[in-house]
Design a protein around this motif. Structure first.
Motif, PDB file in Angstrom:
ATOM      1  N   SER A  18       0.651  -1.741  -0.352  1.00  0.00           N
ATOM      2  CA  SER A  18       0.097   0.080  -0.108  1.00  0.00           C
ATOM      3  C   SER A  18       1.184   1.773   0.232  1.00  0.00           C
ATOM      4  O   SER A  18       2.020   1.690   0.286  1.00  0.00           O
ATOM      5  N   GLU A  51     -12.316  16.797 -10.637  1.00  0.00           N
ATOM      6  CA  GLU A  51     -11.770  15.933 -10.304  1.00  0.00           C
ATOM      7  C   GLU A  51     -10.714  15.360  -9.435  1.00  0.00           C
ATOM      8  O   GLU A  51     -10.171  15.065  -8.909  1.00  0.00           O
ATOM      9  N   GLN A 110      -8.646   8.201   2.053  1.00  0.00           N
ATOM     10  CA  GLN A 110      -9.265   7.052   2.553  1.00  0.00           C
ATOM     11  C   GLN A 110      -8.006   5.711   2.919  1.00  0.00           C
ATOM     12  O   GLN A 110      -8.740   5.064   3.454  1.00  0.00           O
ATOM     13  N   GLN A 111      -7.376   5.364   2.021  1.00  0.00           N
ATOM     14  CA  GLN A 111      -5.694   4.106   2.230  1.00  0.00           C
ATOM     15  C   GLN A 111      -5.889   3.944   4.190  1.00  0.00           C
ATOM     16  O   GLN A 111      -4.588   3.669   4.357  1.00  0.00           O
ATOM     17  N   GLN A 149      -9.897  16.478  -6.408  1.00  0.00           N
ATOM     18  CA  GLN A 149     -11.091  16.763  -5.444  1.00  0.00           C
ATOM     19  C   GLN A 149     -11.098  15.227  -5.322  1.00  0.00           C
ATOM     20  O   GLN A 149     -11.032  14.093  -4.198  1.00  0.00           O
ATOM     21  N   THR A 150     -11.776  14.051  -5.870  1.00  0.00           N
ATOM     22  CA  THR A 150     -11.934  12.902  -6.234  1.00  0.00           C
ATOM     23  C   THR A 150     -11.368  12.236  -5.910  1.00  0.00           C
ATOM     24  O   THR A 150     -10.703  10.792  -5.322  1.00  0.00           O
ATOM     25  N   ILE A 151     -10.343  12.339  -6.584  1.00  0.00           N
ATOM     26  CA  ILE A 151      -8.713  11.723  -6.676  1.00  0.00           C
ATOM     27  C   ILE A 151      -7.664  11.595  -5.563  1.00  0.00           C
ATOM     28  O   ILE A 151      -7.607  10.951  -4.710  1.00  0.00           O
ATOM     29  N   GLN A 152      -8.141  12.659  -4.415  1.00  0.00           N
ATOM     30  CA  GLN A 152      -7.653  13.062  -3.090  1.00  0.00           C
ATOM     31  C   GLN A 152      -8.326  12.276  -2.211  1.00  0.00           C
ATOM     32  O   GLN A 152      -8.157  11.220  -1.668  1.00  0.00           O
ATOM     33  N   GLU A 153      -9.379  12.400  -2.288  1.00  0.00           N
ATOM     34  CA  GLU A 153     -10.161  11.889  -1.631  1.00  0.00           C
ATOM     35  C   GLU A 153      -9.914   9.797  -1.149  1.00  0.00           C
ATOM     36  O   GLU A 153     -10.100   9.538  -0.068  1.00  0.00           O
ATOM     37  N   LYS A 154      -9.625   9.584  -2.786  1.00  0.00           N
ATOM     38  CA  LYS A 154      -9.692   8.028  -3.240  1.00  0.00           C
ATOM     39  C   LYS A 154      -8.295   7.370  -2.463  1.00  0.00           C
ATOM     40  O   LYS A 154      -7.999   6.577  -1.750  1.00  0.00           O
ATOM     41  N   ILE A 155      -6.870   8.502  -2.790  1.00  0.00           N
ATOM     42  CA  ILE A 155      -6.166   8.176  -1.877  1.00  0.00           C
ATOM     43  C   ILE A 155      -5.673   8.487  -0.586  1.00  0.00           C
ATOM     44  O   ILE A 155      -5.490   7.468   0.130  1.00  0.00           O
ATOM     45  N   ARG A 205      -5.419  10.490   7.458  1.00  0.00           N
ATOM     46  CA  ARG A 205      -6.543  10.686   6.518  1.00  0.00           C
ATOM     47  C   ARG A 205      -6.466  12.852   6.912  1.00  0.00           C
ATOM     48  O   ARG A 205      -5.995  13.585   6.304  1.00  0.00           O
TER      49      ARG A 205
END
Length: 404
Positions: free
Chosen positions: A152, A175, A185-186, A177-183, A192
């Motif tokens: 990871s 777009e 959230q790990q 922000q969408t990528i940031q949230e997916k990164i 976070r």
């Protein structure tokens, strides 16, 4: 002789933690007072155990303000203040520790015992449990526990990705922000929060260069490339003229904050790849028709990026340049594959391979008198004509005019 290690306050409440020697060891105890009246105490054989006991007594340490204390114990108390997970069940705690390990965090038996409101031996037991569950991972211990070579992202890698994303400004904020949230959230809650807080200012001042959504187009083109399908789209050029084009997609390139499709146009008589900006493409569809790839002439995107300077294309040319050493760094930054031929204290000679000469022409002109084209001769003459045209704009006589 007792020693005050830490003093805190909250409205009319106080917590004081002391230490005194007792039979060759130290004893630690806390006094909780309300309106100067002692309401509860906790006595243990370590400072961290006193803090755990206070948390188990449902005293919200995070609300107290430190008023005095020794540096080491202040730090440990601040860690305890951040520990908001003492209410976790054993299963929730193990899952949370597992997620933190997979995210690349280190687990400390001392600090995380305070964090979760349990004994340090309980944290060790949790790690033992996770070693049996995560058999494919190597949980190593060097004072703290961590996963060696986690698959990871670690937080530093996530930070670098987000920094590049915000700095590039090639996508609209939604777009990004969408990528940031997916990164992010790990990662665990605190990690976070750290990432989100760090990029708040970047987000607030973010101004994209291209102001339309592009991720959907990128997705369609990527799928067309991987499945070897032709694509069709309407393209508007710099003059505002629109034309329907059917192409064989080769790759997508990010250059100067813009995404480009590199492709071979079906109706073109040229064998050279063409470049199309994604933000100028409309009505993009992936066709059912497939294409076959010639393995002996397989397109190499990495090589194309090196040679297609400033997104200009054309026939392959070998350019020999003489530069002053002061701009060597700028040359190699733009042309990483440049080859040094010779050098002395005043000049250095490099060879560069490019597709066409228009792109490198713009760059050479920006370097003023610190660069000279040696060969090929036709490009040297082209540069001369360009400089003469520029001189005419500023009503400067050329050398040939003055010699007449």
């Amino acid at each position: 002789m007792e020693q005050l290690l830490l003093g805190t306050t909250l409205d009319n409440q106080n917590i004081f933690i002391y230490r005194k020697p007792y039979q060759n060891v130290f004893r630690y105890w806390a006094e909780v007072k309300e309106n100067n009246t002692l309401t509860s105490t906790a006595e243990m054989n370590s400072f961290s155990k006193v803090l755990r006991t206070l948390k188990m007594m449902q005293i919200k340490l995070e609300n107290f303000k430190i008023i005095k204390g020794e540096h080491r114990f202040i730090q440990e108390f601040e860690i305890a203040q951040k520990g908001e997970k003492s209410h976790y069940t054993s299963q929730e705690r193990v899952i949370d520790i597992c997620q933190r390990l997979l995210a690349g965090e280190e687990i400390s038996t001392k600090h995380d015992a305070i964090h979760y409101g349990v004994h340090s031996e309980t944290i060790k037991s949790d790690i033992y449990t996770l070693r049996n569950i995560l058999k494919s991972y190597d949980i190593e211990s060097h004072g703290n526990y961590r996963i060696k070579h986690s698959n990871s992202l670690i937080i530093t890698e996530a930070f670098v990705l987000l920094m590049m994303l915000y700095h590039n400004k090639s996508l609209i904020l939604q777009e990004v922000q969408t990528i940031q949230e997916k990164i992010i959230q790990q990662f665990s809650g605190q990690e976070r929060k750290n990432l989100s807080d760090f990029f708040k200012s970047f987000k607030y001042y973010y101004k994209p260069f291209i102001k339309i959504e592009q991720l959907e187009q990128i997705d369609l083109i990527f799928r067309a490339i991987t499945h070897k399908k032709y694509i069709k789209f309407a393209y508007t050029n710099t003059l505002g003229n629109e034309k329907i084009r059917t192409v064989k997609p080769l790759t997508i390139i990010l250059h100067d904050r813009m995404y480009y499709l590199i492709c071979e146009e079906i109706e073109s008589t040229s064998n050279n790849p063409k470049n199309f900006r994604l933000d100028r493409m409309q009505q993009l569809i992936v066709l059912h028709q497939s294409f076959k790839e010639n393995q002996s002439k397989r397109f190499q995107p990495g090589n194309y990026i090196d040679e297609s300077f400033n997104m200009f294309t054309g026939q392959k040319e070998t350019i020999r340049l003489k530069i002053r050493p002061v701009i060597r760094e700028y040359l190699l930054r733009k042309f990483p594959s440049a080859t040094l031929i010779s050098s002395n204290e005043e000049w250095e000679t490099f060879e560069i391979i490019v597709l066409g000469t228009e792109g490198i022409l713009f760059w050479i002109l920006s370097q003023k008198a610190d660069i000279e084209v040696i060969s090929p001769q036709h490009f040297r003459e082209k540069l001369k004509l360009t400089i003469q045209s520029m001189a005419q704009l500023y009503q400067i006589e050329s050398v040939s005019d003055r010699s007449q």
